[in-house]
Motif scaffolding. Structure first.
Motif, PDB file in Angstrom:
ATOM      1  N   ASN A   2      23.335  46.630   8.219  1.00 17.42           N
ATOM      2  CA  ASN A   2      22.539  47.334   7.226  1.00 17.42           C
ATOM      3  C   ASN A   2      23.458  47.970   6.185  1.00 17.42           C
ATOM      4  O   ASN A   2      24.292  48.799   6.501  1.00 17.42           O
ATOM      5  CB  ASN A   2      21.695  48.422   7.885  1.00 17.42           C
ATOM      6  CG  ASN A   2      20.616  47.822   8.743  1.00 17.42           C
ATOM      7  OD1 ASN A   2      19.974  46.867   8.344  1.00 17.42           O
ATOM      8  ND2 ASN A   2      20.427  48.378   9.922  1.00 17.42           N
ATOM      9  N   LEU A   5      21.555  51.842   0.734  1.00 17.27           N
ATOM     10  CA  LEU A   5      20.438  51.552  -0.150  1.00 17.27           C
ATOM     11  C   LEU A   5      20.886  51.431  -1.595  1.00 17.27           C
ATOM     12  O   LEU A   5      20.274  50.739  -2.385  1.00 17.27           O
ATOM     13  CB  LEU A   5      19.385  52.671  -0.043  1.00 17.27           C
ATOM     14  CG  LEU A   5      18.758  52.847   1.321  1.00 17.27           C
ATOM     15  CD1 LEU A   5      17.832  54.058   1.289  1.00 17.27           C
ATOM     16  CD2 LEU A   5      17.993  51.611   1.732  1.00 17.27           C
ATOM     17  N   ARG A  28      22.013  58.293   8.253  1.00 20.54           N
ATOM     18  CA  ARG A  28      22.608  57.053   8.772  1.00 20.54           C
ATOM     19  C   ARG A  28      23.658  57.338   9.853  1.00 20.54           C
ATOM     20  O   ARG A  28      23.677  56.654  10.892  1.00 20.54           O
ATOM     21  CB  ARG A  28      23.203  56.238   7.622  1.00 20.54           C
ATOM     22  CG  ARG A  28      23.608  54.834   8.039  1.00 20.54           C
ATOM     23  CD  ARG A  28      24.365  54.127   6.930  1.00 20.54           C
ATOM     24  NE  ARG A  28      23.540  53.811   5.790  1.00 20.54           N
ATOM     25  CZ  ARG A  28      22.850  52.687   5.653  1.00 20.54           C
ATOM     26  NH1 ARG A  28      22.872  51.786   6.619  1.00 20.54           N
ATOM     27  NH2 ARG A  28      22.146  52.461   4.562  1.00 20.54           N
ATOM     28  N   ASP A  34      17.654  51.629  11.036  1.00 23.36           N
ATOM     29  CA  ASP A  34      16.513  50.785  10.706  1.00 23.36           C
ATOM     30  C   ASP A  34      16.347  50.771   9.180  1.00 23.36           C
ATOM     31  O   ASP A  34      16.085  51.809   8.557  1.00 23.36           O
ATOM     32  CB  ASP A  34      15.262  51.333  11.383  1.00 23.36           C
ATOM     33  CG  ASP A  34      14.035  50.460  11.174  1.00 23.36           C
ATOM     34  OD1 ASP A  34      13.775  50.044  10.036  1.00 23.36           O
ATOM     35  OD2 ASP A  34      13.299  50.217  12.161  1.00 23.36           O
ATOM     36  N   ALA A  35      16.493  49.594   8.574  1.00 25.55           N
ATOM     37  CA  ALA A  35      16.453  49.494   7.112  1.00 25.55           C
ATOM     38  C   ALA A  35      15.114  49.950   6.550  1.00 25.55           C
ATOM     39  O   ALA A  35      15.056  50.553   5.471  1.00 25.55           O
ATOM     40  CB  ALA A  35      16.747  48.056   6.679  1.00 25.55           C
ATOM     41  N   ASP A  36      14.015  49.675   7.263  1.00 25.62           N
ATOM     42  CA  ASP A  36      12.697  50.080   6.778  1.00 25.62           C
ATOM     43  C   ASP A  36      12.555  51.599   6.775  1.00 25.62           C
ATOM     44  O   ASP A  36      11.956  52.172   5.865  1.00 25.62           O
ATOM     45  CB  ASP A  36      11.599  49.461   7.641  1.00 25.62           C
ATOM     46  CG  ASP A  36      11.496  47.958   7.452  1.00 25.62           C
ATOM     47  OD1 ASP A  36      11.930  47.465   6.385  1.00 25.62           O
ATOM     48  OD2 ASP A  36      10.982  47.266   8.350  1.00 25.62           O
ATOM     49  N   GLU A  39      14.659  52.983   3.891  1.00 21.20           N
ATOM     50  CA  GLU A  39      13.979  52.744   2.622  1.00 21.20           C
ATOM     51  C   GLU A  39      12.809  53.705   2.444  1.00 21.20           C
ATOM     52  O   GLU A  39      12.567  54.216   1.347  1.00 21.20           O
ATOM     53  CB  GLU A  39      13.480  51.294   2.568  1.00 21.20           C
ATOM     54  CG  GLU A  39      12.807  50.910   1.267  1.00 21.20           C
ATOM     55  CD  GLU A  39      13.749  50.923   0.080  1.00 21.20           C
ATOM     56  OE1 GLU A  39      13.274  51.183  -1.042  1.00 21.20           O
ATOM     57  OE2 GLU A  39      14.961  50.680   0.266  1.00 21.20           O
TER      58      GLU A  39
END
Length: 237
Positions: A2, A5, A28, A34-36, A39
């Motif tokens: 990951n 952002l 982080r 978790d990228a979702d 975001e």
């Protein structure tokens, strides 16, 4: 793997820089990968859910006082927002699905309800303090969140007619997992709570399978108490 952002070199707005720093420097590193979820933290504007006097504190690694109380009293009385990294880790670990119907205990400012609502089908958030319930509902409406509803209710004892639920999230700590909330879980449902006594509390995830409850406690933290819940001496099912 990951990736971040954004890159700080591309951020000119001070608010967006502060949001970026919160995600990359606080959240982080606390194993929220978790990228979702990451975001979503960029999409739901935390600064819109804090009292105006605390707007400059929105991205700090602190518990933000609500209702005009000072920081010490706010934590003692349960009138505060959780630290951003704790909110993010709970959201990641409970693994909300688009079909989930969620119950939150302790609406606070409405921020956690907004995060949950962006991932779930619907959210019912209970808040024992009328002033906080009004604040949370107003914040959700201003943010355009239409699938979360805040109600004045005592989550430690009141019935919740919208149940059973796929997910129950306690936005604060309790001495033990409340058994009456476990009874509101669907088969396969998850309950997330911060459980224990200072100086050590543990994030506890309970998954219901028929009449059995599987318990995991993957990380330690400390969080303010939810109002109204008892302080029993033991913990058992």
């Amino acid at each position: 793997m990951n990736m971040p952002l954004n890159t700080s070199a591309n951020i000119s707005d001070p608010i967006e820089q502060a949001r970026y720093n919160m995600i990359e420097q606080q959240i982080r590193p606390w194993n929220v990968l978790d990228a979702d979820v990451l975001e979503l933290l960029a999409v739901v504007h935390r600064e819109d859910f804090v009292p105006p006097a605390c707007r400059s504190m929105a991205f700090m690694d602190i518990e933000i006082p609500l209702l005009g109380t000072d920081a010490e009293d706010a934590v003692r009385l349960g009138h505060s927002m959780l630290q951003p990294r704790i909110e993010a880790r709970i959201l990641q670990d409970v693994k909300i699905l688009p079909t989930d119907r969620v119950l939150e205990i302790g609406a606070g400012s409405g921020y956690m309800a907004a995060l949950l609502a962006h991932r779930a089908q619907s959210v019912v958030s209970l808040e024992i303090l009328p002033a906080l319930a009004e604040m949370a509902q107003d914040n959700l409406q201003r943010a355009g969140v239409t699938n979360a509803h805040v109600r004045v209710s005592d989550g430690s004892r009141d019935a919740v007619p919208e149940g059973p639920f796929d997910v129950i999230v306690l936005s604060g700590s309790v001495a033990e997992v409340p058994k009456h909330l476990l009874s509101m879980l669907r088969d396969g449902g998850r309950l997330a709570a911060i459980v224990g006594q200072e100086p050590v509390m543990r994030f506890t995830l309970v998954r219901r399978t028929s009449e059995r409850f599987e318990i995991t406690s993957p990380w330690d933290t400390i969080a303010p108490r939810l109002v109204g819940f008892a302080e029993p001496s033991g913990f058992s099912f």
